[in-house]
Design a protein around this motif. Sequence first.
Motif, PDB file in Angstrom:
ATOM      1  N   SER A 128     -26.284 -46.942 -51.163  1.00 19.43           N
ATOM      2  CA  SER A 128     -25.614 -45.803 -50.545  1.00 19.43           C
ATOM      3  C   SER A 128     -26.531 -45.105 -49.548  1.00 19.43           C
ATOM      4  CB  SER A 128     -25.168 -44.813 -51.625  1.00 19.43           C
ATOM      5  OG  SER A 128     -24.262 -45.423 -52.513  1.00 19.43           O
ATOM      6  N   PHE A 129     -27.798 -44.977 -49.902  1.00 21.75           N
ATOM      7  CA  PHE A 129     -28.767 -44.322 -49.023  1.00 21.75           C
ATOM      8  C   PHE A 129     -28.855 -45.036 -47.675  1.00 21.75           C
ATOM      9  CE2 PHE A 129     -33.064 -44.096 -47.308  1.00 21.75           C
ATOM     10  CZ  PHE A 129     -33.284 -42.724 -47.251  1.00 21.75           C
ATOM     11  N   SER A 130     -28.990 -46.358 -47.702  1.00 23.34           N
ATOM     12  CA  SER A 130     -29.115 -47.111 -46.450  1.00 23.34           C
ATOM     13  C   SER A 130     -27.830 -47.039 -45.630  1.00 23.34           C
ATOM     14  CB  SER A 130     -29.479 -48.571 -46.749  1.00 23.34           C
ATOM     15  OG  SER A 130     -28.517 -49.157 -47.613  1.00 23.34           O
ATOM     16  N   SER A 131     -26.677 -47.142 -46.296  1.00 22.74           N
ATOM     17  CA  SER A 131     -25.402 -47.086 -45.586  1.00 22.74           C
ATOM     18  C   SER A 131     -25.161 -45.721 -44.961  1.00 22.74           C
ATOM     19  CB  SER A 131     -24.252 -47.428 -46.538  1.00 22.74           C
ATOM     20  OG  SER A 131     -24.413 -48.707 -47.088  1.00 22.74           O
ATOM     21  N   LEU A 132     -25.462 -44.680 -45.700  1.00 18.53           N
ATOM     22  CA  LEU A 132     -25.219 -43.328 -45.213  1.00 18.53           C
ATOM     23  C   LEU A 132     -26.169 -42.949 -44.079  1.00 18.53           C
ATOM     24  CD1 LEU A 132     -24.547 -41.594 -48.619  1.00 18.53           C
ATOM     25  CD2 LEU A 132     -22.936 -41.768 -46.726  1.00 18.53           C
ATOM     26  N   CYS A 133     -27.403 -43.410 -44.166  1.00 20.17           N
ATOM     27  CA  CYS A 133     -28.346 -43.146 -43.062  1.00 20.17           C
ATOM     28  C   CYS A 133     -27.822 -43.768 -41.769  1.00 20.17           C
ATOM     29  CB  CYS A 133     -29.726 -43.705 -43.406  1.00 20.17           C
ATOM     30  SG  CYS A 133     -30.644 -42.732 -44.619  1.00 20.17           S
ATOM     31  N   LEU A 134     -27.284 -44.989 -41.880  1.00 17.70           N
ATOM     32  CA  LEU A 134     -26.716 -45.651 -40.712  1.00 17.70           C
ATOM     33  C   LEU A 134     -25.500 -44.888 -40.188  1.00 17.70           C
ATOM     34  CD1 LEU A 134     -26.648 -48.059 -38.784  1.00 17.70           C
ATOM     35  CD2 LEU A 134     -25.277 -49.288 -40.500  1.00 17.70           C
ATOM     36  N   ALA A 135     -24.651 -44.414 -41.120  1.00 16.92           N
ATOM     37  CA  ALA A 135     -23.451 -43.676 -40.723  1.00 16.92           C
ATOM     38  C   ALA A 135     -23.811 -42.373 -40.013  1.00 16.92           C
ATOM     39  CB  ALA A 135     -22.590 -43.378 -41.950  1.00 16.92           C
ATOM     40  N   VAL A 136     -24.768 -41.641 -40.553  1.00 16.48           N
ATOM     41  CA  VAL A 136     -25.189 -40.376 -39.939  1.00 16.48           C
ATOM     42  C   VAL A 136     -25.806 -40.626 -38.563  1.00 16.48           C
ATOM     43  CG1 VAL A 136     -26.786 -38.432 -40.141  1.00 16.48           C
ATOM     44  CG2 VAL A 136     -25.490 -39.182 -42.131  1.00 16.48           C
ATOM     45  N   LEU A 137     -26.584 -41.689 -38.446  1.00 14.66           N
ATOM     46  CA  LEU A 137     -27.197 -42.015 -37.157  1.00 14.66           C
ATOM     47  C   LEU A 137     -26.129 -42.314 -36.105  1.00 14.66           C
ATOM     48  CD1 LEU A 137     -29.752 -42.611 -35.509  1.00 14.66           C
ATOM     49  CD2 LEU A 137     -29.634 -44.970 -36.349  1.00 14.66           C
ATOM     50  N   ILE A 138     -25.137 -43.111 -36.479  1.00 16.79           N
ATOM     51  CA  ILE A 138     -24.069 -43.455 -35.531  1.00 16.79           C
ATOM     52  C   ILE A 138     -23.278 -42.219 -35.126  1.00 16.79           C
ATOM     53  CG2 ILE A 138     -21.894 -44.711 -35.288  1.00 16.79           C
ATOM     54  CD1 ILE A 138     -23.098 -46.886 -37.093  1.00 16.79           C
ATOM     55  N   MET A 139     -22.934 -41.379 -36.100  1.00 21.14           N
ATOM     56  CA  MET A 139     -22.159 -40.180 -35.805  1.00 21.14           C
ATOM     57  C   MET A 139     -22.964 -39.175 -34.980  1.00 21.14           C
ATOM     58  SD  MET A 139     -20.175 -39.649 -39.457  1.00 21.14           S
ATOM     59  CE  MET A 139     -19.066 -38.390 -38.860  1.00 21.14           C
ATOM     60  N   SER A 140     -24.260 -39.205 -35.102  1.00 21.77           N
ATOM     61  CA  SER A 140     -25.105 -38.299 -34.317  1.00 21.77           C
ATOM     62  C   SER A 140     -25.226 -38.761 -32.870  1.00 21.77           C
ATOM     63  CB  SER A 140     -26.498 -38.199 -34.948  1.00 21.77           C
ATOM     64  OG  SER A 140     -26.431 -37.709 -36.263  1.00 21.77           O
ATOM     65  N   LEU A 141     -25.281 -40.077 -32.676  1.00 21.93           N
ATOM     66  CA  LEU A 141     -25.503 -40.618 -31.329  1.00 21.93           C
ATOM     67  C   LEU A 141     -24.234 -40.637 -30.485  1.00 21.93           C
ATOM     68  CD1 LEU A 141     -27.928 -43.596 -32.139  1.00 21.93           C
ATOM     69  CD2 LEU A 141     -28.506 -41.338 -31.242  1.00 21.93           C
ATOM     70  N   LEU A 142     -23.092 -40.814 -31.134  1.00 20.66           N
ATOM     71  CA  LEU A 142     -21.839 -40.897 -30.381  1.00 20.66           C
ATOM     72  C   LEU A 142     -21.262 -39.500 -30.176  1.00 20.66           C
ATOM     73  CD1 LEU A 142     -20.182 -44.020 -32.071  1.00 20.66           C
ATOM     74  CD2 LEU A 142     -21.548 -43.910 -29.974  1.00 20.66           C
ATOM     75  N   ARG A 143     -21.338 -38.999 -28.946  1.00 19.83           N
ATOM     76  CA  ARG A 143     -20.890 -37.635 -28.656  1.00 19.83           C
ATOM     77  C   ARG A 143     -19.392 -37.458 -28.860  1.00 19.83           C
ATOM     78  NH1 ARG A 143     -24.213 -35.466 -23.336  1.00 19.83           N
ATOM     79  NH2 ARG A 143     -26.324 -35.613 -24.280  1.00 19.83           N
ATOM     80  N   LYS A 144     -18.646 -38.530 -28.712  1.00 12.10           N
ATOM     81  CA  LYS A 144     -17.202 -38.429 -28.895  1.00 12.10           C
ATOM     82  C   LYS A 144     -16.835 -38.044 -30.330  1.00 12.10           C
ATOM     83  CE  LYS A 144     -15.846 -41.674 -25.242  1.00 12.10           C
ATOM     84  NZ  LYS A 144     -15.118 -42.927 -24.932  1.00 12.10           N
ATOM     85  N   LEU A 145     -17.756 -38.261 -31.242  1.00 13.21           N
ATOM     86  CA  LEU A 145     -17.496 -37.941 -32.642  1.00 13.21           C
ATOM     87  C   LEU A 145     -17.964 -36.539 -33.008  1.00 13.21           C
ATOM     88  CD1 LEU A 145     -18.504 -41.317 -34.359  1.00 13.21           C
ATOM     89  CD2 LEU A 145     -16.224 -40.522 -33.733  1.00 13.21           C
ATOM     90  N   HIS A 146     -18.499 -35.795 -32.018  1.00 11.34           N
ATOM     91  CA  HIS A 146     -19.011 -34.456 -32.305  1.00 11.34           C
ATOM     92  C   HIS A 146     -17.855 -33.451 -32.326  1.00 11.34           C
ATOM     93  CE1 HIS A 146     -23.430 -35.365 -30.989  1.00 11.34           C
ATOM     94  NE2 HIS A 146     -22.950 -36.218 -31.870  1.00 11.34           N
ATOM     95  N   CYS A 147     -17.482 -33.048 -33.531  1.00  8.60           N
ATOM     96  CA  CYS A 147     -16.457 -32.018 -33.717  1.00  8.60           C
ATOM     97  C   CYS A 147     -16.669 -31.410 -35.092  1.00  8.60           C
ATOM     98  CB  CYS A 147     -15.050 -32.608 -33.583  1.00  8.60           C
ATOM     99  SG  CYS A 147     -14.664 -33.852 -34.821  1.00  8.60           S
ATOM    100  N   THR A 148     -15.988 -30.305 -35.354  1.00  7.47           N
ATOM    101  CA  THR A 148     -16.195 -29.601 -36.623  1.00  7.47           C
ATOM    102  C   THR A 148     -15.929 -30.506 -37.817  1.00  7.47           C
ATOM    103  OG1 THR A 148     -15.586 -27.498 -35.609  1.00  7.47           O
ATOM    104  CG2 THR A 148     -15.494 -27.617 -38.010  1.00  7.47           C
ATOM    105  N   ARG A 149     -14.839 -31.267 -37.735  1.00  7.55           N
ATOM    106  CA  ARG A 149     -14.480 -32.141 -38.860  1.00  7.55           C
ATOM    107  C   ARG A 149     -15.580 -33.147 -39.151  1.00  7.55           C
ATOM    108  NH1 ARG A 149     -11.639 -36.986 -38.709  1.00  7.55           N
ATOM    109  NH2 ARG A 149     -11.142 -36.639 -36.509  1.00  7.55           N
ATOM    110  N   ASN A 150     -16.117 -33.774 -38.099  1.00  7.83           N
ATOM    111  CA  ASN A 150     -17.168 -34.777 -38.311  1.00  7.83           C
ATOM    112  C   ASN A 150     -18.511 -34.145 -38.660  1.00  7.83           C
ATOM    113  OD1 ASN A 150     -15.547 -37.007 -37.996  1.00  7.83           O
ATOM    114  ND2 ASN A 150     -15.895 -37.156 -35.795  1.00  7.83           N
ATOM    115  N   TYR A 151     -18.755 -32.909 -38.209  1.00  9.88           N
ATOM    116  CA  TYR A 151     -19.965 -32.211 -38.637  1.00  9.88           C
ATOM    117  C   TYR A 151     -19.948 -31.996 -40.152  1.00  9.88           C
ATOM    118  CZ  TYR A 151     -21.118 -31.150 -33.753  1.00  9.88           C
ATOM    119  OH  TYR A 151     -21.451 -31.239 -32.422  1.00  9.88           O
TER     120      TYR A 151
END
Length: 376
Positions: A128-151
């Motif tokens: 879970s740790f490795s998967s979640l780190c990857l997920a957080v990294l992707i969501m941080s880098l992709l600006r299109k995903l920056h919104c309150t819900r995704n925060y």
Amino acid sequence: MSSMLDDLIYKRGEYQENCTRFLKATLPTGTGTFCNGTFDVFACWPHSSPGIVSVPCPPYLPWIKEGATGNVYKECTVNGTWKTEENSSSVWRNQSECENHSFFKSEEEEVFRQSVLRVLSIVGYSLSFSSLCLAVLIMSLLRKLHCTRNYIHMNLFVSFIFRATAVITKEVILQVTYTNLPRDELGWNSYTKSAASKVSLEYFVGCNYFWLLVEAIFLHTLLFTAVLTRKRLLKKYMIIGWGTPLLFVIPWTVAKTLYENKSCWLNNIRWIWWIIRGPITLSVIVIFCIFLKIIRLLLSKLKADQLKFTDYRDSLVRATLVLIPLLGIHEIVFTIIIDESVEGSHRYARNFVHLTLSSFQVRKLLVSPLPTQRNL
């Protein structure tokens, strides 16, 4: 087991203090050859004349009961020194009558079962740790995903990351602590006093539950209110998710320090444990109530859309399966079936299921579609 170790260390300390007072009070005043009395880490030996010396088995040993007849033996030589083992500087001692190799047999079996659970939990949290780190990294880098819900999703993922880190760290510390035994008195006296990893674990577990609560509150706000200033709500959500656990973890830490500062803080007096369990249980109940309200809304929408029975059922099942891991709904079962309510194999089965879901469930979040107003 840790409680028994605490008792053993405490009783052994009392035994050593009594031994020291006894030896001072019985110090020989005449001439002649004798071996100096001593506490040799295991038993108290009086000042003795040459010959075989026997003393009762130390009463601090948990398997030694009152009235036991066993003895431990040493030999005082004619030179006034305690006999040593052959080709060694270690003092000879026969303690066979004080041993009981079968005393911990049932505990050893329990330790093995708990070791299986710990390995399972470490594997799950590591994945879970490795998967979640990857997920957080992707969501941080992709600006299109920056919104309150995704925060909010990102903060939930980070809380899972911290929880996994705290669990793995605690297990590593316990493994090191209980495999590297102390070699001196000072080490034994402070052997079970480390609690920092336990405090951090309880804080991050609390954060994890309250970020699940934030997910539920935000989803409820999204579906049932006309709030448009969701960015302003993010700061309040941050306070709830990261700040609220401090309100019960700090009092719990103080209570543990004052009333139960032993056993690496692994044991729990019930009222102290409810300082943490109470708020977490309340958060789980609130989440469950929000879940039921959302399902009720979903049912009403599906009826209004006049779908076929098959489509109706599939939509309901699909939405429910998304919400259960997202909101941690399975925790309501373990809130009702607490450790104190089950014993033996039933408790082991309960902990097995709970640890499996807790450590592996975050991976489900990564493959599940995140619910939006359109989905529901």
